[in-house]
Write a protein that holds these residues in place. Structure first.
Motif, short mmCIF file in Angstrom:
data_model
loop_
_atom_site.label_atom_id
_atom_site.label_comp_id
_atom_site.label_asym_id
_atom_site.label_seq_id
_atom_site.Cartn_x
_atom_site.Cartn_y
_atom_site.Cartn_z
N TYR A 69 0.56 34.23 41.55
CA TYR A 69 0.75 33.46 42.37
C TYR A 69 2.24 33.40 42.79
O TYR A 69 3.24 33.40 41.85
N ILE A 77 2.54 29.28 49.20
CA ILE A 77 1.85 29.71 48.12
C ILE A 77 1.00 30.78 48.44
O ILE A 77 0.16 30.54 49.13
N ILE A 79 -1.66 33.54 46.74
CA ILE A 79 -2.50 33.79 45.88
C ILE A 79 -2.94 35.32 46.05
O ILE A 79 -3.79 35.57 47.15
N LEU A 94 -3.53 26.54 40.69
CA LEU A 94 -2.81 26.13 42.02
C LEU A 94 -2.52 24.75 41.86
O LEU A 94 -1.33 24.32 42.24
N ALA A 98 1.36 26.32 40.10
CA ALA A 98 1.79 26.42 41.27
C ALA A 98 2.41 25.29 42.03
O ALA A 98 3.57 25.27 42.69
#
Length: 296
Positions: A69, A77, A79, A94, A98
């Motif tokens: 991430y 963000i 991924i 997430l 994150a």
């Protein structure tokens, strides 16, 4: 297809469905989430451990069995999942680490705490993992409180007050905690396949607007017989908030300084008290009664 949701008073866009989140009208997103290739190292590294690297504007997480991430500038963000990683695992990190890093980059005070509200009272409940934050919050929800956040409390300062922003209507409970609360968990998804911890929807008891914080309680385990409440010195209160600042290991020096100032500002507005509960006996009812006693 792009999906839009609201979490922590931010609009996020994702390339996948997050059915646990509250949908938002399609608009310019505050945080854009997408898939993409991520280099194995940041070009500039201020701090690092085996599973993460940080600099002023970036956080790189390298999570085994999940993927990488890249969190940048409080706005994006990216991924890169590992092969065969499930969407549930992607979302687990997430919606935790994150998005927590996003708040750091946006200089928002973020605590590892549950938040719940009733009438004019809004409580942040801090505590180490296993102290019983989510269990206590769910016990109080059964007594008419509404959930704001299960695990990650994002705080904004506005007009001389501190407000906690809503996360999403879900709590995570271990099987034994769900059984103590008589919550039927067997039809709900596990947080991870190997854990007896479940995602419990809180759809009818969720507050979806920021609320002014009126109480902060630190929940602690000890070898005692009855739960008790204690006052803390200002220094101890500040220490509680620093200890429970979310993912503080990711802080840059500038973010650490900002966090200290925000913790001090919060203590000035809302004092922190402590509830110590027995480590070996079920003290859920005692703790709930002590919290309600604080409010009255």
């Amino acid at each position: 297809m792009i999906h839009y949701y609201r979490i922590f008073d931010l609009v996020i866009s994702t390339p996948f469905v997050c059915s646990e989140l509250i949908e938002a009208i399609p608009q310019q997103a505050d945080v854009v989430i997408d898939y993409g290739h991520i280099a194995n190292d940041l070009s500039i590294i201020e701090k690092q451990k085996l599973k993460w690297q940080v600099n002023k504007n970036q956080v790189l997480l390298k999570i085994p069995d999940a993927g990488k991430y890249l969190i940048e500038n409080g706005e994006t963000i990216t991924i890169e999942p590992e092969e065969n990683t499930s969407l549930d695992i992607i979302k687990l990190f997430l919606l935790g680490s994150a998005l927590g890093a996003i708040q750091h980059q946006r200089q928002r005070l973020t605590l590892h705490a549950s938040a719940f509200t009733k009438c004019d009272h809004t409580i942040l409940l801090c505590g180490q993992s296993g102290a019983g934050k989510s269990t206590t919050a769910n016990a109080l929800i059964q007594q008419g409180f509404q959930l704001l956040s299960d695990d990650l409390a994002v705080i904004d300062f506005l007009d001389g007050d501190a407000f906690v922003t809503p996360a999403y209507p879900q709590s995570k409970l271990w099987q034994d905690a769900a059984e103590k609360l008589s919550i039927e968990y067997k039809n709900f998804h596990r947080v991870r396949d190997e854990l007896d911890k479940y995602r419990i929807p809180i759809n009818n008891n969720f507050c979806n607007r920021p609320k002014k914080i009126t109480h902060i309680i630190n929940l602690q385990l000890s070898d005692i017989e009855l739960a008790k409440i204690n006052s803390l010195t200002v220094f101890e209160q500040l220490g509680v908030l620093k200890i429970h600042s979310y993912r503080k290991k990711y802080f840059t020096l500038e973010q650490a300084q900002g966090n200290f100032q925000a913790c001090a500002a919060l203590v000035d507005l809302v004092p922190v008290t402590q509830i110590t509960r027995p480590q070996l006996t079920n003290s859920l009812k005692q703790v709930a009664e002590l919290i309600i006693q604080q409010l009255t």
